[in-house]
Design a protein around this motif. Structure first.
Motif, mmCIF file in Angstrom:
data_model
loop_
_atom_site.group_PDB
_atom_site.id
_atom_site.type_symbol
_atom_site.label_atom_id
_atom_site.label_comp_id
_atom_site.label_asym_id
_atom_site.label_seq_id
_atom_site.Cartn_x
_atom_site.Cartn_y
_atom_site.Cartn_z
ATOM 1 N N LEU A 1 25.510 29.322 35.818
ATOM 2 C CA LEU A 1 26.710 28.543 35.533
ATOM 3 C C LEU A 1 27.903 29.311 36.081
ATOM 4 O O LEU A 1 28.225 30.403 35.588
ATOM 5 C CB LEU A 1 26.881 28.306 34.029
ATOM 6 C CG LEU A 1 25.907 27.325 33.344
ATOM 7 C CD1 LEU A 1 24.506 27.908 33.246
ATOM 8 C CD2 LEU A 1 26.416 26.959 31.961
ATOM 9 N N VAL A 2 28.502 28.782 37.130
ATOM 10 C CA VAL A 2 29.593 29.463 37.819
ATOM 11 C C VAL A 2 30.915 29.004 37.210
ATOM 12 O O VAL A 2 31.283 27.832 37.290
ATOM 13 C CB VAL A 2 29.564 29.164 39.325
ATOM 14 C CG1 VAL A 2 30.729 29.855 40.034
ATOM 15 C CG2 VAL A 2 28.234 29.623 39.922
ATOM 16 N N LYS A 3 31.641 29.954 36.596
ATOM 17 C CA LYS A 3 32.873 29.603 35.896
ATOM 18 C C LYS A 3 34.097 29.619 36.805
ATOM 19 O O LYS A 3 35.047 28.877 36.573
ATOM 20 C CB LYS A 3 33.102 30.560 34.730
ATOM 21 C CG LYS A 3 32.027 30.475 33.645
ATOM 22 C CD LYS A 3 32.421 31.273 32.421
ATOM 23 C CE LYS A 3 32.380 32.764 32.718
ATOM 24 N NZ LYS A 3 32.690 33.569 31.516
ATOM 25 N N SER A 4 34.111 30.477 37.815
ATOM 26 C CA SER A 4 35.280 30.530 38.695
ATOM 27 C C SER A 4 34.866 30.990 40.080
ATOM 28 O O SER A 4 33.848 31.662 40.254
ATOM 29 C CB SER A 4 36.364 31.463 38.129
ATOM 30 O OG SER A 4 35.951 32.810 38.214
ATOM 31 N N VAL A 5 35.695 30.611 41.061
ATOM 32 C CA VAL A 5 35.463 30.944 42.461
ATOM 33 C C VAL A 5 36.775 31.409 43.053
ATOM 34 O O VAL A 5 37.810 30.743 42.886
ATOM 35 C CB VAL A 5 34.934 29.735 43.250
ATOM 36 C CG1 VAL A 5 34.796 30.068 44.724
ATOM 37 C CG2 VAL A 5 33.605 29.257 42.683
ATOM 38 N N ALA A 6 36.775 32.563 43.717
ATOM 39 C CA ALA A 6 37.968 33.052 44.416
ATOM 40 C C ALA A 6 37.898 32.592 45.858
ATOM 41 O O ALA A 6 36.862 32.733 46.516
ATOM 42 C CB ALA A 6 38.041 34.574 44.339
#
Length: 369
Positions: A352-357
């Motif tokens: 589960l990916v919460k954030s992406v830069a």
């Protein structure tokens, strides 16, 4: 031909430096903890330190070869340097500081001109001001411009953001990206920030106790778990190539296609088809053994545990390398969760990916995954 070729052996008291690497054009980041040898190596490249043994070549130009008794003096190496502080002349205006750099440019050599540098770095409104009236980020932009106008073969940036607060770093990073993409000058960028390296570097050289712990394309090196200076770093994460596939105006989202799968992120101001680089921080990846339902996470990717490495023997957390589609992502979870979930190499999970830069300013780094 490599844009940069370095092989150096030197001893300073009890500290021994023994480093060798080759790097293509673009940004080569030197990463490591304090005392790893970054500054010593930069001083050798710049000509401030004569090593016991060494060879340095930039774009086919030999700057140092102790075996052949070649040691080009510092003022003739055409290596521009940007330090932690701007080091501008306080009694000169911004325009005069820039023109001082041009004074050292070889006549007839191709290179950046004043107008192009001013536009690229966004310093037109500053030309009549003196350094005392500039912010830290503005001073660094002027220092970069001055170095470029000397028409260097190589630009050394020695932790140029370390003296800035987060707001000033956010201000200057897009200009460094422009420099990387438009100036056509190879750059050696010294940093101890994983986030800066992930955003800027094409090639990453990790130093540890005077040795090369890892070297190669930035995306590939950042995805390893066995590189001591990177292992456990708060900003650790995988770097992926991405393509803008769709925009959702109703919910202000953009869909990115990556080797790990499709990711939905806050709206990106980029046309469809644009390629860019993203970083998924390890601390922002949660894991589940079962397909999650009714979760607020927009991005759920099926994956397989490829490698597990506790950050340290007594630590509470562990890093996991996950095979995800055609890519690799990293996750950081507690060792308690690791035990309770029964995770071992080969286990199937959902990430589960919460954030992406995002780095929307450029194509992805060569070799990034």
């Amino acid at each position: 031909m490599s844009a940069l070729s370095v092989a150096v052996a030197h001893r300073l008291g009890a500290f021994a430096l023994d480093v060798a690497f080759e790097a293509p054009a673009g940004v080569t980041a030197l990463f490591g903890r304090s005392g790893s040898g970054k500054t010593t190596l930069v001083n050798v490249i710049a000509g401030l330190l004569q090593p016991r043994e060494g060879r340095v070549a930039v774009g086919g130009h030999l700057l140092l070869d102790t075996a052949g008794s070649v040691a080009v003096p510092r003022h003739r190496r055409r290596v521009g340097t940007v330090f932690q502080e701007g080091r501008l002349f306080p009694h000169l205006t911004v325009r005069q500081n820039l023109l001082f750099g041009r004074w050292f440019a070889p006549r007839g050599e191709p290179g950046a001109e004043v107008g192009a540098v001013v536009e690229m770095l966004g310093i037109g409104p500053l030309l009549g001001r003196r350094p005392a009236g500039l912010s830290g980020g503005e001073k660094q932009r002027v220092a970069i411009g001055r170095a470029l106008l000397a028409k260097p073969r190589l630009l050394l940036m020695d932790e140029p953001l370390s003296a800035l607060d987060d707001d000033r770093k956010a201000e200057i990073l897009p200009y460094i990206e422009r420099l990387r993409d438009r100036a056509g000058v190879p750059i050696v960028y010294v940093s101890h920030s994983v986030a800066e390296v992930a955003r800027l570097a094409d090639t990453l050289v990790v130093l540890d106790a005077g040795r090369v712990a890892a070297a190669g394309p930035a995306g590939e090196v950042l995805s390893r778990l066995n590189v001591a200076p990177l292992s456990g770093a708060r900003e650790s994460g995988a770097v992926l190539e991405a393509r803008v596939a769709a925009h959702d105006d109703d919910f202000a989202l953009t869909t990115l296609v990556t080797g790990a799968g499709a990711l939905r992120v806050p709206r990106v101001a980029a046309p469809l088809g644009t390629t860019l680089r993203i970083q998924i921080p390890a601390r922002d990846v949660m894991l589940s053994r079962d397909a999650p339902r009714h979760t607020s996470a927009l991005n759920v990717l099926p994956a397989t545990v490829a490698e597990i490495r506790p950050i340290d023997a007594a630590g509470a957390t562990a890093d996991l390398r996950l095979a995800c589609g055609d890519a690799v992502i990293l996750a950081r979870i507690t060792r308690l969760s690791l035990a309770e979930m029964g995770l071992v190499p080969g286990a199937a999970v959902f990430a589960l990916v919460k954030s992406v830069a995002l780095d929307p300013a450029r194509p992805p780094a060569r070799g990034g995954r």
